[in-house]
Motif scaffolding. Sequence first.
Motif, PDB file in Angstrom:
ATOM      1  N   LEU A  43       0.825  -1.207   0.000  1.00 48.92           N
ATOM      2  CA  LEU A  43       0.000   0.000   0.000  1.00 48.92           C
ATOM      3  C   LEU A  43       0.857   1.253   0.000  1.00 48.92           C
ATOM      4  CD1 LEU A  43      -2.818  -1.048   2.506  1.00 48.92           C
ATOM      5  CD2 LEU A  43      -3.033  -0.731   0.049  1.00 48.92           C
ATOM      6  N   LEU A  44       1.949   1.233   0.761  1.00 55.64           N
ATOM      7  CA  LEU A  44       2.844   2.387   0.784  1.00 55.64           C
ATOM      8  C   LEU A  44       3.486   2.609  -0.586  1.00 55.64           C
ATOM      9  CD1 LEU A  44       4.597   1.930   4.260  1.00 55.64           C
ATOM     10  CD2 LEU A  44       2.958   3.703   3.615  1.00 55.64           C
ATOM     11  N   ASP A  45       3.908   1.526  -1.227  1.00 56.61           N
ATOM     12  CA  ASP A  45       4.495   1.646  -2.565  1.00 56.61           C
ATOM     13  C   ASP A  45       3.474   2.196  -3.557  1.00 56.61           C
ATOM     14  OD1 ASP A  45       6.916   0.709  -1.704  1.00 56.61           O
ATOM     15  OD2 ASP A  45       6.576  -1.364  -2.350  1.00 56.61           O
ATOM     16  N   ALA A  46       2.241   1.688  -3.477  1.00 58.67           N
ATOM     17  CA  ALA A  46       1.196   2.176  -4.383  1.00 58.67           C
ATOM     18  C   ALA A  46       0.915   3.651  -4.138  1.00 58.67           C
ATOM     19  CB  ALA A  46      -0.074   1.353  -4.205  1.00 58.67           C
ATOM     20  N   MET A  51       1.292   9.259  -5.972  1.00 57.53           N
ATOM     21  CA  MET A  51       1.722  10.638  -5.760  1.00 57.53           C
ATOM     22  C   MET A  51       2.653  11.086  -6.875  1.00 57.53           C
ATOM     23  SD  MET A  51       2.350  10.790  -1.614  1.00 57.53           S
ATOM     24  CE  MET A  51       2.957  12.477  -1.738  1.00 57.53           C
ATOM     25  N   SER A  52       3.540  10.196  -7.303  1.00 59.03           N
ATOM     26  CA  SER A  52       4.462  10.534  -8.382  1.00 59.03           C
ATOM     27  C   SER A  52       3.714  10.760  -9.689  1.00 59.03           C
ATOM     28  CB  SER A  52       5.495   9.415  -8.550  1.00 59.03           C
ATOM     29  OG  SER A  52       6.341   9.657  -9.649  1.00 59.03           O
ATOM     30  N   ALA A  55       1.840  14.052  -9.538  1.00 53.89           N
ATOM     31  CA  ALA A  55       2.754  15.189  -9.687  1.00 53.89           C
ATOM     32  C   ALA A  55       3.162  15.375 -11.147  1.00 53.89           C
ATOM     33  CB  ALA A  55       3.993  14.986  -8.816  1.00 53.89           C
ATOM     34  N   ARG A  56       3.399  14.273 -11.870  1.00 52.81           N
ATOM     35  CA  ARG A  56       3.770  14.381 -13.279  1.00 52.81           C
ATOM     36  C   ARG A  56       2.605  14.913 -14.110  1.00 52.81           C
ATOM     37  NH1 ARG A  56       6.300   9.219 -12.473  1.00 52.81           N
ATOM     38  NH2 ARG A  56       4.682   8.194 -13.720  1.00 52.81           N
ATOM     39  N   ALA A  57       1.386  14.493 -13.771  1.00 53.86           N
ATOM     40  CA  ALA A  57       0.217  14.993 -14.496  1.00 53.86           C
ATOM     41  C   ALA A  57       0.050  16.490 -14.283  1.00 53.86           C
ATOM     42  CB  ALA A  57      -1.038  14.246 -14.044  1.00 53.86           C
ATOM     43  N   LEU A  84       7.237  13.061 -19.429  1.00 51.85           N
ATOM     44  CA  LEU A  84       6.564  13.383 -18.174  1.00 51.85           C
ATOM     45  C   LEU A  84       5.624  12.260 -17.736  1.00 51.85           C
ATOM     46  CD1 LEU A  84       5.616  17.175 -18.414  1.00 51.85           C
ATOM     47  CD2 LEU A  84       7.098  16.095 -16.720  1.00 51.85           C
ATOM     48  N   LEU A  85       4.931  11.676 -18.689  1.00 51.48           N
ATOM     49  CA  LEU A  85       3.930  10.666 -18.363  1.00 51.48           C
ATOM     50  C   LEU A  85       4.467   9.249 -18.476  1.00 51.48           C
ATOM     51  CD1 LEU A  85       0.852  12.278 -20.182  1.00 51.48           C
ATOM     52  CD2 LEU A  85       1.595  12.548 -17.801  1.00 51.48           C
ATOM     53  N   ASP A  86       5.760   9.116 -18.762  1.00 54.85           N
ATOM     54  CA  ASP A  86       6.426   7.811 -18.812  1.00 54.85           C
ATOM     55  C   ASP A  86       5.768   6.875 -19.829  1.00 54.85           C
ATOM     56  OD1 ASP A  86       8.305   5.874 -18.140  1.00 54.85           O
ATOM     57  OD2 ASP A  86       7.073   5.042 -16.522  1.00 54.85           O
ATOM     58  N   VAL A  87       5.551   7.402 -21.038  1.00 56.39           N
ATOM     59  CA  VAL A  87       5.042   6.590 -22.140  1.00 56.39           C
ATOM     60  C   VAL A  87       5.970   6.778 -23.335  1.00 56.39           C
ATOM     61  CG1 VAL A  87       2.646   6.635 -21.373  1.00 56.39           C
ATOM     62  CG2 VAL A  87       3.482   8.440 -22.887  1.00 56.39           C
ATOM     63  N   ASP A  88       5.737   6.011 -24.378  1.00 56.70           N
ATOM     64  CA  ASP A  88       6.642   6.037 -25.528  1.00 56.70           C
ATOM     65  C   ASP A  88       6.085   6.776 -26.735  1.00 56.70           C
ATOM     66  OD1 ASP A  88       8.882   4.222 -24.529  1.00 56.70           O
ATOM     67  OD2 ASP A  88       7.128   2.967 -24.178  1.00 56.70           O
TER      68      ASP A  88
END
Length: 205
Positions: A43-46, A51-52, A55-57, A84-88
């Motif tokens: 849960l903490l990792d999720a 949050m990350s 923040a990027r959005a 920013l959105l970690d896509v290709d």
Amino acid sequence: DLFARLLPPDQMAGGGNVVDLQKFMVQRLQGELHRANGLRDALLDAGRQNMSITARAHEAVLLLLDAENFEHMVHIATQDWTDLLDVDAISLCVEGDPARIGGIVSGGVFILPPGSIDDLLGPGQATRLRPESGQAPKLYGPAAELVKSDALARLTFGRGAPIGLLALGAREPGKFDPGHGTELLLFLAQVLERAVRRWLQLPKP
């Protein structure tokens, strides 16, 4: 941590035919504690990941607000947003006749035949997450062979304007899954709709 690993010694109670079960009870409690700790860590990792992503959005929206013209806005959404959105790959698509709307099309924007977006999303559906997208040259052009998973969001620009599609593609199969939340995807789509209406001076829906 030490107590979670300790076990009491085997004991006999009430004579040789009665077994003391406290050792097994402690082992069961320790197992439950281990599972609870694993769930807590997950849960903490999720939470940190969410949050990350949020923040990027937010950063992507702020970047879009800095656009100097329509072409710059399209470049930001289809090029700068990828990191920013970690896509290709990111594409903007609109339905319609190329002869009629070709004047507003620039790099990163693709024209789809009427009805294509309902075919992709389902009639009336706002989003769709596809763990296996397959090749989609109409959505991603030269990047189609790279994209293995994608997130799609309907774009409604205004009265009388063609409907559109925001497509975020990833090379990793399964990166997007129908079980994932779509709140941030919808938020980005709504921001993009407003930006397009602003630059093309379109009426609100």
